[in-house]
Design a protein around this motif. Structure first.
Motif, PDB file in Angstrom:
ATOM      1  N   GLU A 476       0.805  -1.252  -0.007  1.00 16.32           N
ATOM      2  CA  GLU A 476       0.148   0.056   0.065  1.00 16.32           C
ATOM      3  C   GLU A 476       0.806   1.267  -0.177  1.00 16.32           C
ATOM      4  N   ARG A 477       2.046   1.057   0.742  1.00 10.31           N
ATOM      5  CA  ARG A 477       2.889   2.397   0.992  1.00 10.31           C
ATOM      6  C   ARG A 477       4.031   2.514  -0.195  1.00 10.31           C
ATOM      7  N   SER A 478       4.162   1.397  -1.147  1.00 10.10           N
ATOM      8  CA  SER A 478       5.276   1.636  -1.959  1.00 10.10           C
ATOM      9  C   SER A 478       4.904   1.931  -3.341  1.00 10.10           C
ATOM     10  N   THR A 479       5.897   2.732  -3.807  1.00 10.87           N
ATOM     11  CA  THR A 479       5.900   3.125  -5.240  1.00 10.87           C
ATOM     12  C   THR A 479       7.009   2.550  -5.715  1.00 10.87           C
ATOM     13  N   ALA A 480       6.914   2.661  -7.319  1.00 16.00           N
ATOM     14  CA  ALA A 480       8.197   2.015  -7.993  1.00 16.00           C
ATOM     15  C   ALA A 480       9.615   3.027  -7.431  1.00 16.00           C
ATOM     16  N   GLU A 481       9.242   4.280  -7.498  1.00  6.42           N
ATOM     17  CA  GLU A 481      10.402   5.326  -6.970  1.00  6.42           C
ATOM     18  C   GLU A 481      10.683   5.242  -5.528  1.00  6.42           C
ATOM     19  N   ARG A 482       9.723   4.890  -4.597  1.00  3.53           N
ATOM     20  CA  ARG A 482       9.929   4.761  -3.394  1.00  3.53           C
ATOM     21  C   ARG A 482       9.408   3.476  -2.746  1.00  3.53           C
ATOM     22  N   PRO A 483      10.194   2.561  -2.631  1.00  2.00           N
ATOM     23  CA  PRO A 483       9.832   1.153  -2.198  1.00  2.00           C
ATOM     24  C   PRO A 483       9.785   1.460  -0.464  1.00  2.00           C
ATOM     25  N   TYR A 484       8.870   0.935   0.166  1.00  2.00           N
ATOM     26  CA  TYR A 484       8.745   0.975   1.563  1.00  2.00           C
ATOM     27  C   TYR A 484       8.592  -0.429   2.222  1.00  2.00           C
ATOM     28  N   HIS A 485       9.637  -0.747   3.171  1.00  2.00           N
ATOM     29  CA  HIS A 485       9.414  -2.032   3.966  1.00  2.00           C
ATOM     30  C   HIS A 485       8.869  -1.990   5.119  1.00  2.00           C
ATOM     31  N   PRO A 486       8.251  -2.831   5.443  1.00  2.38           N
ATOM     32  CA  PRO A 486       7.571  -2.831   6.967  1.00  2.38           C
ATOM     33  C   PRO A 486       8.441  -3.083   8.120  1.00  2.38           C
ATOM     34  N   HIS A 487       9.337  -3.897   7.825  1.00  2.00           N
ATOM     35  CA  HIS A 487      10.315  -4.332   8.512  1.00  2.00           C
ATOM     36  C   HIS A 487       9.784  -4.912  10.028  1.00  2.00           C
ATOM     37  N   VAL A 488       8.868  -6.071   9.770  1.00  2.00           N
ATOM     38  CA  VAL A 488       8.333  -6.525  10.983  1.00  2.00           C
ATOM     39  C   VAL A 488       8.568  -8.059  11.158  1.00  2.00           C
TER      40      VAL A 488
END
Length: 567
Positions: A476-488
């Motif tokens: 939901e939070r990731s885009t191609a230019e801004r990958p977002y990792h939950p780190h859980v």
């Protein structure tokens, strides 16, 4: 204002002499805990009232009085030592009261220190409201200071003290897990070994003793003792036996995943609670700490806000006491605390330094308008190109040696473009998308985008990190230019199996000049002698072969925010 420098003539001038410091003034927090502050006032007529600026950190009130001469460079042994509160002798002569506060558990302040915890944030609220009630204050309060002081500003602002009218966040992160403690899930060991020496406290215990049951606490200690990577670091292992050596570091080791521990100490979950004007300053080389916090805050705050991103010659940042930007602070607070028209709100919200060409630019948004995200592909033989791969290109490999000899450079692979024929400007986030396999069940990825000059010298443009087992994306939070990792959690990483990875490299603004080359460098570790001395991470202590795949079925590439240059 007719010119860029005209606004400086509108600022408060140094017309006041300064009274002597009022040392160790007692202030009671809401729960009765005794806090202490130092106060310095302008020497004005009897009964005069002034706006006030609060500087609050655990580095100690007394230390803030030891600022080196203006214009003298400082480092982590001379002149710095946490001297980041701002120059009292700049602001007080210009009609501001400066208050230095020790949070609880620091110096003589009562209670137990808890790093950026809810109680410290409430103490900030209480100090601000105490200041506003003093006979020398006109009820208008701001906050002052960089780094820890700036992070504190965001956190205190989420508490909404009524008398806090604006803040100036100079180099302050907003996400403790991603932007400081665990870069890409890799523990930032060097910084926390350094920073604990700055805290004048002898009462602190690991916060985890309170947060966890006794059984869970002991279980996590055993996990640390059994971790194959941490067993390569006797200093870290010893914390499980003697936590008083660095209780903060032990807390971070006991919380290797994102969660409530970090969210309580981060401003980003509560950006919607900040309802006052915010000025944000950072620098492009603050990859490892404050730069992403500036971008994050500017993008997500829904208040009057400004952002300036500059650059420093030293990766450690501004020469303390960061006098270079005090005029920006004064302009902001003259506007919001004194009601002076300094023109600060008449200009575009973003001003940023463009590296490579060394020019300043302005924008209404970040990234600026006109950016398009263009892939540059990784090829065999170390080539970086805007042309996609063909079938059956051979992969690139390197070994990461955990027992790196002192002074030895880490093995890596590099992908380098042909010299650019015309200047190429990028402005915004950078992301590396690639496929890779490992010979072990986990490893670390360290990535740099570099500018290689015609003489072969290379400069880092931006950086990124990722632990292989933390590759999971938040869809939901990731885009191609801004990958977002939950780190859980850790994902299983089978030796020899290929996985896709997405790494967010920090935002940048840079021009590759004609004849220069773009380069992606990928390695498996950093070290104090190879990278900036306090930004190094716990290593993967298993010798590991890293294999990067790049062909038509696995089109590994870096996504660059290319901006059309003005004619």
């Amino acid at each position: 204002m007719s010119g860029q420098e005209d606004w400086r003539t509108q600022l408060s001038q140094p017309t006041f002499e300064m009274d002597e410091w009022q040392i160790e003034v007692p202030v009671k927090a809401r729960d009765g805990t005794q806090l202490f502050v130092d106060v310095r006032l302008p020497k004005g007529p009897a009964g005069a009232r002034y706006p006030a600026l609060l500087s609050m950190s655990p580095y100690g009130r007394e230390i803030q009085h030891l600022a080196p001469p203006v214009g003298r460079e400082s480092d982590y042994t001379r002149g710095t030592g946490g001297i980041e509160s701002g120059m009292t002798d700049y602001f007080v002569p210009r009609g501001y009261v400066h208050v230095h506060g020790d949070p609880r558990g620091i110096g003589r302040s009562g209670g137990q220190y808890e790093h950026f915890g809810e109680q410290e944030q409430q103490d900030g609220y209480d100090l601000i409201e105490w200041i506003a009630r003093q006979p020398w204050c006109n009820g208008q309060v701001g906050m002052l200071g960089m780094s820890y002081f700036a992070v504190n500003q965001l956190l205190v602002a989420t508490q909404r003290p009524p008398s806090l009218k604006a803040i100036f966040v100079h180099d302050g992160y907003s996400d403790m897990y991603r932007q400081l403690a665990y870069h890409g899930g890799i523990f930032n060991f060097g910084f926390y070994q350094h920073i604990w020496r700055l805290f004048p406290t002898s009462t602190t215990q690991p916060i985890s003793r309170r947060l966890l049951s006794e059984d869970e606490y002991e279980a996590r200690l055993e996990n640390i003792r059994g971790d194959r990577d941490l067993r390569g670091y006797p200093y870290l292992y010893k914390l499980t036996i003697n936590p008083e050596n660095n209780p903060l570091m032990l807390d971070l080791l006991m919380h290797p995943f994102d969660g409530e521990f970090y969210r309580e100490r981060s401003a980003y979950p509560d950006f919607d609670k900040i309802q006052i004007p915010v000025f944000i300053v950072s620098r492009w080389s603050a990859w490892a700490i404050h730069l992403p916090g500036a971008i994050d805050a500017f993008y997500n705050l829904d208040v009057p806000r400004k952002m300036v991103v500059t650059e420093t010659s030293w990766e450690g940042g501004f020469g303390r006491p960061w006098h270079e930007n005090h005029d920006l602070v004064l302009r902001w607070y003259d506007h919001w605390l004194k009601g002076n028209d300094t023109g600060v709100m008449d200009e575009p919200p973003v001003r940023y330094f463009v590296k490579g060409m060394n020019r300043w630019d302005q924008a209404d948004t970040w990234p600026p308008k006109g950016v398009s995200y263009q892939p540059y592909y990784l090829h065999e033989a170390g080539v970086l190109s805007d042309q996609a791969q063909i079938p059956h290109e051979r992969p690139s490999r390197f070994f990461n040696e955990p027992w790196q000899a002192p002074g030895q450079m880490s093995e890596s692979v590099k992908f380098t473009s042909a010299p650019v024929s015309t200047a190429l400007e990028i402005a915004g986030p950078v992301a590396l998308h690639f496929w890779a396999s490992l010979s072990s069940d986990d490893a670390n990825w360290f990535v740099q985008l570099r500018d290689v000059a015609p003489d072969g010298t290379a400069k880092i443009v931006t950086k990124g990190w990722l632990k292989a087992s933390h590759r999971e994306l938040d869809a939901e939070r990731s885009t191609a230019e801004r990958p977002y990792h939950p780190h859980v959690r850790r994902l299983e990483t089978k030796p020899g199996e290929t996985y896709g990875y997405q790494i967010d490299l920090r935002d940048t603004a840079h021009v590759f000049l004609p004849g220069h080359r773009m380069q992606i460098l990928i390695k498996g570790q950093d070290s104090p002698w190879e990278d900036f001395a306090i930004w190094y991470h716990v290593n993967n202590m298993t010798r590991t072969e890293h294999t990067i795949h790049h062909d038509s079925l696995q089109p590994s590439h870096v996504l660059l925010p290319v901006r059309k240059m003005a004619d």
